[in-house]
Write a protein that holds these residues in place. Structure first.
Motif, PDB file in Angstrom:
ATOM      1  N   ASP A 163       0.828  -1.204   0.000  1.00  0.00           N
ATOM      2  CA  ASP A 163       0.000   0.000   0.000  1.00  0.00           C
ATOM      3  C   ASP A 163       0.866   1.259   0.000  1.00  0.00           C
ATOM      4  O   ASP A 163       0.479   2.289  -0.549  1.00  0.00           O
ATOM      5  N   ASN A 186      -7.085  -8.959  -2.729  1.00  0.00           N
ATOM      6  CA  ASN A 186      -6.204  -9.024  -1.563  1.00  0.00           C
ATOM      7  C   ASN A 186      -5.406 -10.324  -1.619  1.00  0.00           C
ATOM      8  O   ASN A 186      -5.787 -11.343  -1.049  1.00  0.00           O
ATOM      9  N   LEU A 216     -12.876 -10.451  -1.063  1.00  0.00           N
ATOM     10  CA  LEU A 216     -11.482 -10.000  -1.080  1.00  0.00           C
ATOM     11  C   LEU A 216     -11.167  -9.203  -2.342  1.00  0.00           C
ATOM     12  O   LEU A 216     -10.163  -8.488  -2.384  1.00  0.00           O
ATOM     13  N   GLU A 219     -12.850  -5.848  -1.109  1.00  0.00           N
ATOM     14  CA  GLU A 219     -11.959  -5.198  -0.133  1.00  0.00           C
ATOM     15  C   GLU A 219     -10.843  -4.455  -0.847  1.00  0.00           C
ATOM     16  O   GLU A 219     -10.584  -3.283  -0.585  1.00  0.00           O
ATOM     17  N   ARG A 223      -9.974  -0.459  -0.964  1.00  0.00           N
ATOM     18  CA  ARG A 223      -8.683   0.043  -0.473  1.00  0.00           C
ATOM     19  C   ARG A 223      -7.999   0.902  -1.529  1.00  0.00           C
ATOM     20  O   ARG A 223      -7.525   2.015  -1.242  1.00  0.00           O
ATOM     21  N   GLN A 226      -9.616   4.252  -1.630  1.00  0.00           N
ATOM     22  CA  GLN A 226      -9.227   5.149  -0.537  1.00  0.00           C
ATOM     23  C   GLN A 226      -7.830   5.713  -0.756  1.00  0.00           C
ATOM     24  O   GLN A 226      -7.574   6.888  -0.482  1.00  0.00           O
ATOM     25  N   LEU A 227      -6.927   4.880  -1.224  1.00  0.00           N
ATOM     26  CA  LEU A 227      -5.576   5.375  -1.500  1.00  0.00           C
ATOM     27  C   LEU A 227      -5.636   6.430  -2.611  1.00  0.00           C
ATOM     28  O   LEU A 227      -4.929   7.448  -2.562  1.00  0.00           O
ATOM     29  N   LYS A 229      -8.116   8.337  -3.167  1.00  0.00           N
ATOM     30  CA  LYS A 229      -8.743   9.530  -2.605  1.00  0.00           C
ATOM     31  C   LYS A 229      -7.719  10.355  -1.821  1.00  0.00           C
ATOM     32  O   LYS A 229      -7.676  11.578  -1.920  1.00  0.00           O
ATOM     33  N   VAL A 230      -6.923   9.652  -1.039  1.00  0.00           N
ATOM     34  CA  VAL A 230      -5.914  10.344  -0.236  1.00  0.00           C
ATOM     35  C   VAL A 230      -4.906  11.074  -1.131  1.00  0.00           C
ATOM     36  O   VAL A 230      -4.448  12.172  -0.809  1.00  0.00           O
TER      37      VAL A 230
END
Ligand SMILES: [Zn+2]
Ligand SMILES: [Zn+2]
Ligand SMILES: [Zn+2]
Ligand SMILES: [Zn+2]
Ligand SMILES: [Zn+2]
Ligand SMILES: [Zn+2]
Ligand SMILES: [Zn+2]
Ligand SMILES: [Zn+2]
Lengths: 461, 461, 461, 461
Positions: A163, A186, A216, A219, A223, A226-227, A229-230
């Motif tokens: 990540d 995942n 998975l 998931e 993830r 979100q990465l 988005k950040v």
């Protein structure tokens, strides 16, 4: 040399209209109302047929190294098969080996494809090794017309990126405007399930599906979102197969985040039941993510209608059943991952039109227009418009055919769609103005296809 | 008579490309690559400018009866102002009075518009009276090119339809393929709040906003969606203003339901603060649904990006401040509901491009292409393509202007956007091949505009 | 007179512990550790049994007027049957006829129940007529211990309240702290579907279910929630039956809004299949909302676990199959709506414990503790604690029984659960210290039950 | 020795009632109605006061090794401070060092605590090393009364567990009934942001907050939930601080999954602004997850009301500002993570009652009852009921106090709540029947506290 396609129905993503299309040299020179007088060296009557922009398959793996072997189609055989199926552009993946540079990888792939392709081609870059040097090289790749970078949340030790590495690459994408493509499973958790299955003596192909639960994939998709988005990076989820992953994409898209996804024909038409075919037959259907239980299919079709799935590609990565797939006899984890499909995408998606799942305009959009926009090739590709490359397909919506390994042109000894009866068939295919398929024969030539230097994503929300 | 527009950038919904556009008579005859030789009576150089399909405003109310008065623009003044602003088609509402028939209503509206319009026009039908006869008449309306029917969840005693009546009309829509358009506010609950405010001596314009809370637009929107789901009817939410309503639309669209929505420029640029302007000034901004607190605006822009809002119309319904708006001095419930805007929609949306809220392709899509598809006018309208009506706008993206009642062409004594500085300006407008705006002057003629008989919704998912 | 219940397992909502319970007169005087010395006139050994607070059924309709008839149980027969089933308090509905006052209605219901009940009882008030006078009377009702007011979004012309009337009542609830109870079905839309079915000659009981689609319960539930949000009123959804309605409640509760819901045993155990039983048998299962397709049941059980459903009541409203249900032979809309159940709620919910759907603590919570808190009776009712009314049930979790009309005590000629085998059975029941059920016999007396003047909702979030 | 607490208001999770409480030896012997005659050696008048079960703080770190130092409170000082604050049980974390066994770790922690605690204590186990041996040892831990196992998605190289390791531990939890506790932050991504900040010369305490964005807590929480779903393991999210994480928990709980979460007082009362205090002052507020922007606080309070947050613990982990916190001067990543708080949890939560955020029953539930149920200590702890341990607090809801390091009893040189004025104060505290706090003085003794061997989670949905 000029060609006039008369009396066809021109289909673009937003609608259809009767128009004659004039090709001059490598480009479309004019669209005119039917009957408007235009000179041409050759006139083709397309009455009763569709005139559509050539298909664009943005996810293929020709002659991809895998273990000691490689995927069964070369750039030559694979692009020829693509042409047969109405696809006039592919975007293949250059695969950075750990420890090597992106640019040398790109060179290597150029040398594989250069002079060998029947149709145009571009490259995405798979980043296996995230470090200061490779991050810096992303800029050079972009300058060289490669601005989409694929990463893996699976396959530790091979392609897997942590990540933290994903975050760094996404920061670079944000900075440069590049798009990060993600294999979202995942793999760390999955590998435990795989090891447990094998330890329990469960080695059949169906275990490939059972050890990769759809949660998975959901998931990992969440993830990655979100990465993204950040960091503010555009994100494109490849080969989405599970309703859970689609839900994550849908939720992100509702917020206006630049998150996109593709699915593949195999997830629309095949299922876990195929993986569970008797004997070792299921090995033909081993790809990752795995084929899912049937109930996922209607979610995927819905996603294609709502545009939460924006593209359909094939993830074409053929391995022969004999010799190649059989490496995994008794141990499903050793079966080469991948399925053939580049030849049948346009036809299989047309079945969605026939069955009322999508409109014919949406068919063109997901098979050609959006891939072109998403990967920076529009308006050169993906649309019937003056100035565009003359990548044009005359498609007969009423013709019928049966898919079979005996008749297909891919260099692989089985078809995942063996015996499928299909309505609709490619009639004539132009690649940059050259007639490559016509009258049921191939008229192209190896090396006609050129590298497409691509711009940044033109499809951002 | 033919015109060649040279060197412009043709913008369609999916992308932009340099092309020359040949107009012959009322239609677009050809699109050709720049420089491709084409004969024309007149050549216009559009270098540095956009060539776009004419704007389509699918929500206007010209000379609409209201109490003893009517909206301030006639079909003549309103369509002329529209042309000034780059809009070449409007769809206005024929209003069935209770107790009369749909067809006689349609006749009445034809006689109002016929011979009086500067640009093309179509009609939606407002159903005020749901009964066996009017439901049956929906079929005749459709045959007559009117296949969208507006209903109201507000205004009991006037336009209000009960949920049972809505259900019946939706069943008919499902059967015929028509689209139900909905004014979605819970007017039954709102009217209690209005009565309470007046009983408490609160009569100022701002009360118009305070007595119509956004939750009650969200509620009605959800309810309309559920009724559409039960019946299988397509649903189009008009003048969506509140984030709550957008949430309901977004959730429905995620399931693949045929639910669509439009918003209006006033909800994107104006707010409850305008309704609260000192004195009676707020009356200028009274429309229903009301202007919302500012924080709703960013949700609406996001909805335009995600396509959960698919269209921007104006709900143009002008009433003069003097004499008309002032009917409600001291009693906000008597202020005629409506705002002018038909002239400025294209320019105001272009500000979204300037500010980076939307791309220029999306600008064309929400202002022209999707309205055409949604209301059955594509490919006749909504696209620059051969065979289409030559409704073409040459738009100068760099010009600047200031909006003001002193310079606008609508027959109303104020502007809701008074003093707004805008980048981008209409240069030349063709309506069915006729140059109606050019060189800062109006060259059209009353009666040039023709009725557009429309097909069913072409935009269903 | 004092009784000591020894060696039982005392179950409260948060947990279970071994304790001896001392009853003195009408109250619980003490809880002590087993073996702690306490004097008592009588000692009961409850070893191996549960000691739980008496059941509270907050939704019954005894001798409710309906058309020319009334529900089959009188307050006497109905409360006696309740006692047999371990229920020691009911809250019944006083029904305001249009045009009459709330207080006169309350008087009427007091006179029906007073002196006739075997166990304690309270009243909710059904408001059929919302006006200034009845809204004002809500205050007097609250002062008289009736602070929950039921309204209907169905049954126009009978109980139906418009959204405006609901809004006004909710404003009053907000002001006084009362709770609005809602029958949430969109009756206006449903009545169209009913009329259409009858017009098409579809008169069988199953049509009752088919004409009331779950979406229309979901819709009404959402609408009630939005009206409650706008006004700030607590809201309690009665007899929730559909997954769609549960979704709406769940979403509201996630935001912290004071929205609560009950379901009923019939929705947990019976289904649309029962409504579709051959002949007229389905009439036994006609209630509103209707029994739903089976797949709704698991959603409801999940709601009970997540506390999105907080209470289980019976909506006990029995009509005899002979004479009463048969009024609707050939016209399902004339079948009296309602089913018997007050006697079996505690046992049927205990099956949820047996099957692992809920814990035994949750069983006590939804059957007794939360009803007491929600309707202002705690700690007088709903808990085994010193000072509480000695409404105590000794329950044998291992006993078995078969439900049948032949053995039940309700005054109705059929059982909706005929032949159900149940594990768990009431052993002994105390109502305010009086032993009313023991040794398989009824020892109570008509008129022992007293009116419970209730406080405001103690369960608000 | 027996004590009778007269005239207090006994508060349990579901409600409050007047009752006298008799303590005999270490247990509660009886609850009786006020005035019911009971013999006792001592009688305490609690008129005007609350009688509540002693607080249970399930997340503390006494004398926790950290780098070369350890957290400032020993088991002796920490549990004494807890008693002062009305907490009668803590559950602390035994920390498995990599390479060592769980059981030897447990022995080590027993030897730290044994004979040194003022109140009862239990242990959770932190698993740093997932392998066949440690997974097997989980069974022995459970047999030894330790059945909750904490894992970390952050701190690679120290506590970090991979998703594969988490999956394996969750499979074991599923098998044994244990609960997995999760520190849910994506530490792999965070560590990149930390390294980048330091590389950019940003070393102040506020960077601790800025490099740990709330999305990365939301992401990790979602991931843990999906892993729990795949395995079927109960999951308890520790120290939830961000609205994004709460959203993930809420969504999971709505599906009925066994997912629970706690927050801490610091997230309810302090914010990123405290981390940004001038100079090095912010170091006092460094803990992980970090304090969040203020707008997260209202989400957390709402979560406490909806029970999507079920517990409030302190994550008490004090480091002195002088010497300890100052290790990170100039490099925020070196500041010891943790804040003091065990003494003030009950009082700080009572402020929620004072301010109307929660009811006093909910206060008892989140501070004592649910912690007892969640971690297998009910009905021994967490309730005022006969047979329970006499862990009883007499609380004066009207008393006032000001929190300060000068008056607190924790062995740390600052208070995170310095100067907070609080309404409500502990009056008297019993630990297993022994009066440890009374009359403003400590009457307990080191070593009175005993290890609590805990059962499995009693709170599963
Ligand atoms: Zn691939
Ligand atoms: Zn309207
Ligand atoms: Zn969406
Ligand atoms: Zn309008
Ligand atoms: Zn009802
Ligand atoms: Zn929830
Ligand atoms: Zn009822
Ligand atoms: Zn901690």
């Amino acid at each position: 040399m000029s060609v006039l396609i008369r009396n066809g129905l021109v289909i673009n993503a937003t609608g259809s209209h009767a128009a004659d299309v004039l090709i001059e040299g490598e480009h479309i020179a004019a669209l005119v109302t039917p009957g408007f007088e235009v000179q041409a060296d050759e006139v083709i009557d397309a009455a009763g047929k569709y005139v559509i922009p050539g298909g664009i398959d943005v996810h293929t793996h020709m002659e991809m190294p895998f273990g000691g072997t490689q995927s069964a189609d070369t750039f030559e055989t694979g692009t020829t098969a693509a042409a047969w199926g109405g696809t006039t552009t592919i975007v293949d993946f250059a695969v950075q080996p750990k420890g090597s540079s992106l640019l040398s990888t790109l060179d290597k792939w150029h040398s594989k494809a250069d002079g060998n392709c029947a149709i145009d081609y571009g490259f995405h870059m798979i980043i296996s090794d995230v470090n200061d040097a490779s991050l810096k090289e992303m800029e050079s790749c972009i300058a060289a017309g490669v601005n989409s970078f694929k990463m893996f949340m699976a396959y530790p030790g091979v392609f897997y990126a942590t990540d933290g590495e994903i975050l760094r690459a996404m920061q670079k994408a944000r900075e440069t405007g590049a798009t990060i493509m993600m294999h979202a499973e995942n793999g760390i958790a999955i590998d435990q399930l795989v090891a447990q299955a094998l330890a329990n003596g469960l080695g059949d192909p169906v275990q490939h599906g059972l050890t990769r639960p759809p949660e998975l994939e959901g998931e990992a998709t969440s993830r990655a979102i979100q990465l993204a988005k950040v960091t503010g990076s555009p994100l494109y989820i490849v080969h989405l197969s599970a309703a859970q992953a689609l839900d994550a994409v849908t939720a992100a898209r509702d917020t206006g985040q630049n998150v996109f996804a593709e699915t593949c024909p195999q997830y629309l038409y095949l299922s876990l039941e195929d993986l569970a075919r008797p004997g070792f037959e299921g090995a033909k259907y081993v790809a990752s993510p795995p084929l899912r239980p049937k109930e996922h299919q209607s979610s995927l079709w819905r996603g294609l209608r709502t545009n939460d799935l924006s593209v359909v590609s094939t993830d074409h990565c053929p391995f022969c059943f004999k010799d190649q797939k059989q490496l995994g006899l008794g141990d499903f984890s050793k079966i080469p991952n991948g399925m053939p499909g580049v030849e049948h995408r346009v036809d299989l998606l047309h079945q969605g039109v026939v069955k009322g799942e999508i409109t014919r305009e949406r068919w063109v959009e997901i098979a050609s227009t959006t891939p072109a926009r998403m990967f920076g090739m529009y308006p050169r590709k993906g649309v019937i418009a003056p100035g565009a490359d003359a990548d044009v397909v005359i498609y007969d919506p009423a013709a019928t055919q049966t898919i079979s390994a005996e008749t297909h042109h891919m260099a692989v000894d089985y078809s995942a769609y063996e015996g499928f009866d299909v309505t609709g068939k490619v009639d004539t295919v132009f690649s940059r103005g050259r007639k490559v398929i016509a009258d049921g024969a191939y008229h192209g030539s190896t090396g006609h296809g050129r590298f497409v230097s691509r711009d940044l994503n033109q499809y951002l929300v």
